[in-house]
Design an enzyme around this catalytic site. Structure first.
Site, PDB file in Angstrom:
ATOM      1  N   PRO A  98       0.787  -1.238   0.000  1.00 24.38           N
ATOM      2  CA  PRO A  98       0.000   0.000   0.000  1.00 24.38           C
ATOM      3  C   PRO A  98       0.821   1.290   0.000  1.00 24.38           C
ATOM      4  CG  PRO A  98      -0.780  -1.526   1.668  1.00 24.38           C
ATOM      5  CD  PRO A  98       0.572  -1.993   1.238  1.00 24.38           C
ATOM      6  N   GLU A  99       0.948   1.873  -1.168  1.00 23.80           N
ATOM      7  CA  GLU A  99       1.478   3.223  -1.302  1.00 23.80           C
ATOM      8  C   GLU A  99       0.301   4.103  -1.718  1.00 23.80           C
ATOM      9  OE1 GLU A  99       5.140   3.372  -3.560  1.00 23.80           O
ATOM     10  OE2 GLU A  99       5.593   1.309  -3.059  1.00 23.80           O
ATOM     11  N   ARG A 127       1.077  -9.051   7.875  1.00 24.61           N
ATOM     12  CA  ARG A 127       2.282  -8.938   8.698  1.00 24.61           C
ATOM     13  C   ARG A 127       2.088  -8.039   9.903  1.00 24.61           C
ATOM     14  NH1 ARG A 127       7.190  -7.721   4.812  1.00 24.61           N
ATOM     15  NH2 ARG A 127       8.228  -7.484   6.795  1.00 24.61           N
ATOM     16  N   LYS A 146      -0.089   7.811   2.728  1.00 30.82           N
ATOM     17  CA  LYS A 146      -0.487   6.416   2.893  1.00 30.82           C
ATOM     18  C   LYS A 146      -1.489   6.233   4.026  1.00 30.82           C
ATOM     19  CE  LYS A 146       4.176   5.164   1.404  1.00 30.82           C
ATOM     20  NZ  LYS A 146       5.464   4.567   1.814  1.00 30.82           N
ATOM     21  N   ARG A 187      16.827  -0.073   0.907  1.00 30.27           N
ATOM     22  CA  ARG A 187      15.668  -0.691   0.252  1.00 30.27           C
ATOM     23  C   ARG A 187      16.079  -1.264  -1.090  1.00 30.27           C
ATOM     24  NH1 ARG A 187      11.167   1.629   2.224  1.00 30.27           N
ATOM     25  NH2 ARG A 187      10.219  -0.277   1.492  1.00 30.27           N
TER      26      ARG A 187
END
Length: 267
Positions: free
Chosen positions: A2-3, A112, A59, A256
């Site tokens: 989810p961005e 998660r 977000k 990242r």
DNA sequence: TTAAGTGTTGCTCT
DNA sequence: AAGAGCAACACTTA
């Protein structure tokens, strides 16, 4: 996942499915996502209230209720909002389930458990206290504000785009896509961009984010709904650049995973 | 089987 | 003081 585009799709889903409806039952299945609010208090506030409107900043998703409370949702890496028809079961990984009086409902899931469910007084206070920068699709954001938001001239452009305190909404995936389409290498320093490059980055950022929303990326699994010439569907080892066929290069930027085309993206 | 990796964020250490 | 490293977490892939 989810961005900004994903969260905007969640928002629209909620807007279409929950706006104006009264919440008749609240099921909290995982208290670990609750942020500074007890399950009892959250249930009490949500139950019998009505969804007045929804909003998004970066977000974060805000759900305004008719009792004056504001529900704040953040999806971490794996969260989703699913709509539930009458008599639907509870999806796997559901943390919060709201049932409406017509028997339908919504589920907020998190595989998660990295997301957050919270209450806030109002959106602008929340945005301020969490030090979020302007939303990347804020219509009042112009090239000057964009340049100011990029901040320190020495930081890598990919890091700057992902920094939520500078600009809210862009994560690892879309920063790669935006830089690919703008033809800029991920480690280019903010201060090394000339005006033309900054402007191209700005326009590309908005176009990519808007198009991802309009295509409803999530509805077709992950990347199927995206144009084939985007990097997103080729963001893996062994893939080739959809423009020139050069092997996509993998690296690490700001800790990242980063993918880019060494031929199309200049340093 | 085990280990490494992951679309986020926030803390600590330098 | 900005950036690296890691922890939180649970599941997938190598």
């Amino acid at each position: 996942m989810p961005e900004l585009p994903d969260v905007e799709i969640f928002r629209r889903r909620l807007e279409a499915h929950a706006r104006g409806r009264a919440i008749s039952a609240v099921h909290i299945l995982d208290k670990r996502l609750l942020d500074a609010v007890s399950a009892a208090r959250l249930s009490c506030i949500l139950e019998d209230s009505r969804v007045v409107s929804t909003a998004r900043h970066g977000k974060h998703l805000f759900v305004e209720l008719d009792n004056g409370s504001l529900l704040v949702l953040h999806f971490g890496m794996t969260g989703e909002i699913l709509t539930l028809g009458r008599g639907a079961g509870t999806p796997r990984y559901t943390a919060l389930r709201l049932a409406f009086n017509d028997g339908s409902g919504v589920a907020i899931t998190s595989r998660r458990r990295l997301g957050h469910i919270a209450l806030a007084k109002d959106a602008s206070a929340f945005i301020r206290s969490h030090e979020l920068g302007p939303d990347a699709l804020d219509p009042t954001l112009d090239i000057q504000a964009f340049q100011a938001a990029l901040g320190s001239p020495r930081s890598a452009i990919k890091s700057a785009l992902m920094d939520q305190s500078k600009l809210a909404g862009i994560g690892n995936i879309y920063s790669d896509e935006i830089l690919f389409q703008a033809g800029l290498g991920p480690t280019v320093r903010v201060g090394d961009l000339n005006y033309e490059q900054r402007n191209r980055l700005f326009q590309t950022m908005r176009r990519v984010l808007k198009e991802a929303v309009e295509r409803g990326v999530l509805s077709e699994g992950t990347t199927a709904a995206l144009p084939g010439d985007w990097l997103l569907g080729h963001r893996a080892k062994g893939e080739r650049c959809p423009h020139c066929g050069t092997a996509v290069q993998a690296s690490k930027v700001a800790g990242r995973s980063c993918y880019f085309c060494p031929s199309c993206q200049v340093d």
